[in-house]
Design a protein around this motif. Structure first.
Motif, short mmCIF file in Angstrom:
data_model
loop_
_atom_site.label_atom_id
_atom_site.label_comp_id
_atom_site.label_asym_id
_atom_site.label_seq_id
_atom_site.Cartn_x
_atom_site.Cartn_y
_atom_site.Cartn_z
N LEU A 78 0.83 -1.21 0.00
CA LEU A 78 0.00 0.00 0.00
C LEU A 78 0.86 1.26 0.00
O LEU A 78 0.59 2.21 -0.74
N LEU A 79 1.92 1.26 0.81
CA LEU A 79 2.80 2.42 0.87
C LEU A 79 3.55 2.61 -0.44
O LEU A 79 3.73 3.74 -0.92
N LEU A 80 3.97 1.52 -1.03
CA LEU A 80 4.72 1.60 -2.30
C LEU A 80 3.83 2.09 -3.43
O LEU A 80 4.25 2.93 -4.25
N MET A 81 2.60 1.60 -3.48
CA MET A 81 1.66 2.07 -4.51
C MET A 81 1.38 3.56 -4.35
O MET A 81 1.28 4.31 -5.32
N HIS A 82 1.28 3.99 -3.08
CA HIS A 82 1.05 5.41 -2.81
C HIS A 82 2.25 6.25 -3.25
O HIS A 82 2.09 7.27 -3.94
N LEU A 83 3.44 5.80 -2.88
CA LEU A 83 4.66 6.56 -3.20
C LEU A 83 4.87 6.69 -4.70
O LEU A 83 5.21 7.76 -5.21
N LEU A 84 4.65 5.58 -5.41
CA LEU A 84 4.93 5.57 -6.86
C LEU A 84 3.70 5.93 -7.68
O LEU A 84 3.79 6.00 -8.92
N ASP A 85 2.56 6.15 -7.02
CA ASP A 85 1.31 6.50 -7.68
C ASP A 85 0.94 5.47 -8.75
O ASP A 85 0.70 5.78 -9.91
N ILE A 86 0.92 4.20 -8.33
CA ILE A 86 0.56 3.10 -9.22
C ILE A 86 -0.48 2.22 -8.54
O ILE A 86 -0.68 2.31 -7.32
N ASP A 87 -1.16 1.39 -9.31
CA ASP A 87 -2.12 0.46 -8.73
C ASP A 87 -1.46 -0.91 -8.53
O ASP A 87 -0.29 -1.12 -8.90
N ARG A 88 -2.23 -1.84 -7.96
CA ARG A 88 -1.65 -3.14 -7.64
C ARG A 88 -1.23 -3.91 -8.90
O ARG A 88 -0.22 -4.62 -8.91
N ALA A 89 -2.00 -3.74 -9.97
CA ALA A 89 -1.66 -4.42 -11.22
C ALA A 89 -0.30 -3.95 -11.73
O ALA A 89 0.52 -4.76 -12.18
N ALA A 90 -0.06 -2.65 -11.67
CA ALA A 90 1.23 -2.10 -12.12
C ALA A 90 2.36 -2.55 -11.20
O ALA A 90 3.47 -2.82 -11.65
N TRP A 129 10.87 6.80 0.58
CA TRP A 129 10.45 5.42 0.83
C TRP A 129 10.92 4.96 2.22
O TRP A 129 10.15 4.39 3.00
N GLU A 130 12.17 5.26 2.53
CA GLU A 130 12.69 4.86 3.83
C GLU A 130 11.92 5.54 4.97
O GLU A 130 11.59 4.92 5.99
N GLN A 131 11.58 6.81 4.77
CA GLN A 131 10.83 7.53 5.80
C GLN A 131 9.44 6.92 6.01
O GLN A 131 8.99 6.75 7.15
N LEU A 132 8.78 6.57 4.92
CA LEU A 132 7.45 5.96 5.03
C LEU A 132 7.52 4.63 5.79
O LEU A 132 6.69 4.35 6.67
N VAL A 133 8.47 3.81 5.45
CA VAL A 133 8.59 2.49 6.08
C VAL A 133 8.92 2.65 7.57
O VAL A 133 8.39 1.92 8.41
N ARG A 134 9.77 3.60 7.91
CA ARG A 134 10.11 3.84 9.31
C ARG A 134 8.87 4.31 10.10
O ARG A 134 8.66 3.90 11.25
N ARG A 135 8.09 5.19 9.50
CA ARG A 135 6.86 5.65 10.17
C ARG A 135 5.92 4.47 10.42
O ARG A 135 5.34 4.34 11.49
N LYS A 136 5.78 3.62 9.42
CA LYS A 136 4.89 2.46 9.58
C LYS A 136 5.45 1.52 10.64
O LYS A 136 4.68 0.93 11.43
N ALA A 137 6.76 1.38 10.70
CA ALA A 137 7.38 0.49 11.69
C ALA A 137 7.10 0.95 13.12
O ALA A 137 7.04 0.15 14.04
N LEU A 138 6.89 2.25 13.29
CA LEU A 138 6.57 2.80 14.62
C LEU A 138 5.09 2.64 14.96
O LEU A 138 4.67 2.97 16.07
N GLY A 139 4.28 2.17 13.99
CA GLY A 139 2.88 1.89 14.27
C GLY A 139 1.90 2.84 13.63
O GLY A 139 0.69 2.67 13.78
N GLU A 140 2.37 3.86 12.93
CA GLU A 140 1.42 4.82 12.32
C GLU A 140 0.53 4.09 11.32
O GLU A 140 1.02 3.35 10.46
N PRO A 141 -0.78 4.28 11.39
CA PRO A 141 -1.68 3.59 10.46
C PRO A 141 -1.41 4.00 9.01
O PRO A 141 -1.26 5.19 8.71
N VAL A 142 -1.35 3.02 8.14
CA VAL A 142 -1.06 3.31 6.74
C VAL A 142 -2.14 4.20 6.14
O VAL A 142 -1.88 5.02 5.25
N GLN A 143 -3.38 4.08 6.64
CA GLN A 143 -4.47 4.90 6.09
C GLN A 143 -4.22 6.38 6.33
O GLN A 143 -4.56 7.21 5.48
N TYR A 144 -3.66 6.74 7.50
CA TYR A 144 -3.34 8.14 7.75
C TYR A 144 -2.17 8.58 6.87
O TYR A 144 -2.11 9.73 6.44
#
Length: 314
Positions: A38-50, A67-82
């Motif tokens: 989900l984070l990667l699709m958001h970062l690259l602005d692509i859908d799951r098929a792509a 990308w590293e910042q997003l993954v670190r935030r998620k690792a701390l527990g921040e909801p991906v939806q936010y």
């Protein structure tokens, strides 16, 4: 958490996703692969098929730090939806922010129950004057209210919330789904804005004849808050989570307020926490206002919703 660099080039898009999933798993993040994708699709602005099709392509170097910042935030527990600002509900994307709870899949079942019960009383084929007036109390993102307004364009839907920030999110979602011109938004505490003569009530809300009341209010007992999943406890708004000592305060207050409305709603539907539906159903039975009170299980088979229906007008 490791403070070193998590990602180094060269790296393919697929490798970035797999590496992120592995790192998130190490940090005890639930559904690590799905979160990484989900984070990667958001970062690259692509859908799951792509993502699947182009997984072998090189990861763009200019996106690596983000990308590293997003993954670190998620690792701390921040909801991906936010983090991506969105959650799907009933087949529609809804904007979400830390001002509102993230809509849950089980709440779709509450919407289904309301649609089904109301269609029996107010058939869709009936004239517009026969359509019900619906109020969603504690609307948050507006997921319930906007979905009902979108599914039944003839219905008159109001969405209320104590939080002005939540109402701003709900208004934006109503506009996004082209329902805003058929909805009203009301700030206030539970049913107070709809009670005639109350200081929080102001025309036209206090004169509203509510046919259907639906609410997913705060229902977590205060003592349970520290033990919640960290994504919920540390990031979602406590105003929308905590429901007093036993989690039932909002339900007691609304049931006390119902007789003060212009009319008793013919349908009242609540979402509740584990072990609560039978208690609230008994409270509602003692009021004698509805001839059918039933409990609905969620996808996990847990009793989750109560819906009370008065099939014939009184």
């Amino acid at each position: 958490m490791n403070s070193g660099q998590w990602f180094t080039l060269p790296l393919s898009i697929r490798e970035a996703s797999m590496r992120a999933a592995s790192l998130l798993k190490e940090e005890a993040v639930e559904e690590p692969r799905n979160n990484a994708e989900l984070l990667l699709m958001h970062l690259l602005d692509i859908d799951r098929a792509a993502l699947l099709r182009d997984g072998g392509d090189p990861f763009p170097p200019n996106k690596l730090a983000d990308w590293e910042q997003l993954v670190r935030r998620k690792a701390l527990g921040e909801p991906v939806q936010y983090m991506i600002g969105e959650q799907w509900f009933y087949g529609r994307p809804f904007a979400v922010s830390p001002a509102v709870l993230i809509p849950r899949p089980e709440t779709e079942l509450l919407v289904e129950a309301v649609l089904e019960a109301a269609d029996l009383i107010w058939p869709q084929a009936a004239g517009e004057g026969q359509a019900p007036t619906v109020v969603d109390v504690g609307t948050g993102s507006g997921a319930i209210a906007v979905t009902l307004a979108s599914q039944r364009p003839a219905w008159r839907v109001s969405a209320s919330d104590l939080s002005p920030d939540a109402l701003a999110v709900a208004r934006a979602n109503a506009a996004r789904h082209e329902a805003a011109d058929r909805m009203a938004f009301v700030q206030g505490d539970l049913l107070m804005p709809f009670i005639p003569g109350h200081e929080q009530g102001e025309p036209p809300h206090e004169r509203l004849r509510i046919d259907v009341l639906v609410s997913n209010p705060p229902y977590i007992p205060a003592a349970d808050m520290p033990g919640l999943q960290r994504e919920v406890r540390d990031y979602e708004p406590h105003l929308a989570l905590e429901g007093g000592a036993d989690g039932l305060d909002p339900y007691r207050r609304m049931l006390e307020q119902l007789p003060l409305l212009v009319q008793m709603p013919r349908i009242v539907a609540f979402e509740l926490g584990m072990g609560q539906p039978r208690i609230v159903a008994d409270m509602m039975r003692s009021m004698g206002a509805w001839d059918d009170i039933r409990i609905i299980n969620d996808y996990a088979g847990i009793e989750r919703h109560v819906i009370a229906i008065q099939s014939q007008p009184r």
